[in-house]
Design an enzyme around this catalytic site. Sequence first.
Site, PDB file in Angstrom:
ATOM      1  N   GLY A 148       6.197   4.266   4.955  1.00  0.00           N
ATOM      2  CA  GLY A 148       5.498   2.988   4.972  1.00  0.00           C
ATOM      3  C   GLY A 148       5.694   2.232   3.682  1.00  0.00           C
ATOM      4  O   GLY A 148       6.580   2.542   2.886  1.00  0.00           O
ATOM      5  N   ASN A 149       4.867   1.231   3.475  1.00  0.00           N
ATOM      6  CA  ASN A 149       4.943   0.440   2.255  1.00  0.00           C
ATOM      7  C   ASN A 149       3.541  -0.014   1.858  1.00  0.00           C
ATOM      8  O   ASN A 149       2.555   0.285   2.545  1.00  0.00           O
ATOM      9  CB  ASN A 149       5.893  -0.750   2.428  1.00  0.00           C
ATOM     10  N   ARG A 150       3.445  -0.771   0.767  1.00  0.00           N
ATOM     11  CA  ARG A 150       2.148  -1.104   0.186  1.00  0.00           C
ATOM     12  C   ARG A 150       1.571  -2.415   0.704  1.00  0.00           C
ATOM     13  O   ARG A 150       0.554  -2.888   0.192  1.00  0.00           O
ATOM     14  CB  ARG A 150       2.272  -1.181  -1.334  1.00  0.00           C
TER      15      ARG A 150
END
Length: 419
Positions: free
Chosen positions: A212-214
């Site tokens: 995933g990412n932020r």
Amino acid sequence: MTTAGRPRVVLGVGGGIAAYKACEVLRRLTESGHQVQVLPTTSALNFVGKATFEALSGQPVYTGVFEDVPDVAHVRIGKEADLVVVVPATADLLARAAHGNANDMLTGTLLTARCPVLMIPAMHTEMWEHPATQDNVGLLRSRGVIVTEPASGRLTGKDTGKGRLADPAEIVDLARLLLARPDALPRDMSGKRVVVSAGGTREPLDPVRYLGNRSSGKQGYALARVAAQRGAQVTLVSAHTVALPEPAGVDIVNAGTALELREAMHKAAGEADIIVMAAAVADFRPVSRADHKIKKSDRDPDPVALTRNPDILAELVAARAAGKFRSIIVGFAAETGDETGDVLTHARAKLARKGCDLLVVNAVGEGKAFETEDNAGWLLAADGTERSIALGSKAQMAAGIWDFVLNSGTYPTGPAGVQ
């Protein structure tokens, strides 16, 4: 402003069951440094007592025009206010405000206020949809009053539908926007169909883990929220977010992975006048997903084979070129500088490569863009126009983006963009 620099906000409270949510709005406003004067109607005090409002605001609470007579409070309060917010704006209160009644402190203040007025409706669906209420809303909007679209959901009793009060966090976000930019919510997007993607995709490795990412989704949600309150019909394709309140008046489609988001965006794009790809889509996904949790072991783990995800923004641009729809297409770029160039160098190259009409550029890094309340950046247009966006709330950035899109001169005409 007060001498202490604290914005003066009048919080009007109408007599509906949603009046209890005004307490949360009040708490959020006072804790963020606003001086708040609460003016409930007499009916509102059947739901929340005067002592509660006085304790939370630190200000005396008035209901009738004959209170604090020597100070002429029903005139003074409105004239001194930087913003008036009415939560909830009931059908009765909308009617009285539309027709200039001034038989209590709140309606008197509405007549004397020369600042932005933000009214947040809450009532049963049938009351909201009644021609009388719609006429009153239209009359108020024609005078510059901002009457928001209500949310949909659970109402009193067993009823569900349109007419639910917007989430308190959303109300405060709109209030902050109007204090910073009183002209931020004109009804200039009425009749326009908008699709916005938001949040970060998650690509599962196994039933527990994912790539995933932020991305928090806050900027995409702000874009959807502001567009809806400017009159647009909005579809929000939402990937993973940080438990954000659903924007009132917005249709939400949930999409967890890049492939799910791709399908939802292509499906919604066909009817859109404006498409905004604000979601942070994972560039890669695992080739295979384990059907059980991958266990720890003493040996080194097997490498995770990855495959590239589709470039959804580029696909949408290609679909438009093929004549599948006519829409303005806005992309987002989260960039960092490196030895080959700075943020804008990389962003200009990306704009040329993607072929979209507008690219919103954020410089990312520690404390920048991702997972923050405020944002800054640049707008790069395909015609070479560039504009910087000063640091402000994500709602302010959203308003600035919509201003730019609507005034860019590239708004499409034809099947999906008839004007």
